[in-house]
Enzyme design. Sequence first.
Site, short mmCIF file in Angstrom:
data_model
loop_
_atom_site.label_atom_id
_atom_site.label_comp_id
_atom_site.label_asym_id
_atom_site.label_seq_id
_atom_site.Cartn_x
_atom_site.Cartn_y
_atom_site.Cartn_z
N ARG A 44 -6.54 2.51 8.24
CA ARG A 44 -6.64 2.79 6.81
C ARG A 44 -7.79 2.03 6.15
NH1 ARG A 44 -1.88 5.45 4.59
NH2 ARG A 44 -2.97 5.28 2.60
N ILE A 56 7.93 -4.43 9.07
CA ILE A 56 7.76 -4.07 7.67
C ILE A 56 7.60 -2.56 7.67
CG2 ILE A 56 6.32 -4.28 5.62
CD1 ILE A 56 5.71 -7.16 6.49
N THR A 88 0.82 -1.22 0.00
CA THR A 88 0.00 0.00 0.00
C THR A 88 0.85 1.27 0.00
OG1 THR A 88 -0.24 -0.35 2.38
CG2 THR A 88 -2.07 -1.03 0.99
N THR A 89 2.05 1.24 0.58
CA THR A 89 2.96 2.38 0.52
C THR A 89 3.37 2.68 -0.92
OG1 THR A 89 3.76 2.04 2.77
CG2 THR A 89 5.20 3.27 1.31
N TYR A 109 -2.25 -8.65 6.68
CA TYR A 109 -1.91 -7.28 7.05
C TYR A 109 -3.13 -6.60 7.64
CZ TYR A 109 -0.32 -2.40 6.22
OH TYR A 109 0.02 -1.08 6.34
N LYS A 140 1.39 -8.75 9.54
CA LYS A 140 1.89 -7.39 9.73
C LYS A 140 0.83 -6.68 10.55
CE LYS A 140 3.08 -3.10 7.32
NZ LYS A 140 3.15 -2.40 6.01
N TYR A 172 -13.19 -0.74 2.78
CA TYR A 172 -14.48 -0.11 2.45
C TYR A 172 -15.64 -1.09 2.56
CZ TYR A 172 -18.18 2.75 0.70
OH TYR A 172 -19.36 3.42 0.61
#
Length: 293
Positions: free
Chosen positions: A139, A204, A45-46, A134, A162, A108
Amino acid sequence: MNDLVNGCGVALVTPFVNGEVDYETLGKLVDIHVELSGSIIVAGTTAETPALTDDEYHEIVRFVIDRVAKRIPVIAGAGSNCTAASVKKAKFCEEAGADGLLLVTPYYNKTTQRGLMNHYRMIAESTSLPIIVYSVPGRTGMNIEPSTVLELSKINNIVGIKEASGNISQVAEILRICPKDFLVYSGNDDMIVPLMSLGGHGVISVVANILPAETKKIVDDYNDRNIDEARDGQLNMNGLINALFIETNPIPVKEAMGIMNLCSSEVREPLYPMSEENRHKLINEMRRYGINC
């Protein structure tokens, strides 16, 4: 225990120039992390994957895997809020030569904990690659509860998590109830040492994009029982880490990379360049840490 992340994995950014992926710079970043990081997480996602086209996603994953050439593990982000799409990504990443997968929770539309179990089970059954789930509820709006993590740990190729809830009590419960060989990584750069003190396995990391050696040293110091050094490294870095999240990730870390001439600070819409006020705060923390800028 097979530590897929090798203690410290970098959640690699995607460099852009004039709206296009900058593969020349991406290659240079990969080379840096092959030398200084334990592993590379590509297209997480980064890396702004929600704003990548399918073709860009496929090309970036292939490019990084080929550039690394098995020198360190490459873990590919294959998460989605569509289970079928994640299955396709997982199969593609395995064929491309990834060493493992990182799967963010559905966002979502979210789901129930039972739905989450089914989501991950279906993806796990589609691939032989080891999987790290994760959890980043801030987020995604979707938390993986400890009892669900325990059930996921019973799936053969789901090997770790994570954990980025920021809830140290939740992390402690996961480590208490899950098998000792289930890998728990911090998804929060400011909680590396606290998580490892409970039995976690590393991080991470976002900050590793600009401080790969220093971030890995925190993990290595802790593992080598240099606890005071690890603690001091964590606390000394935390002001900068806070500044790297003063706006939506990866806006600040890309700004820092631009300041350090590692890559352009460009982000893809809907992300937006960092405000001047926050940029000054970031620069001040970078200087306080000892980064010339």
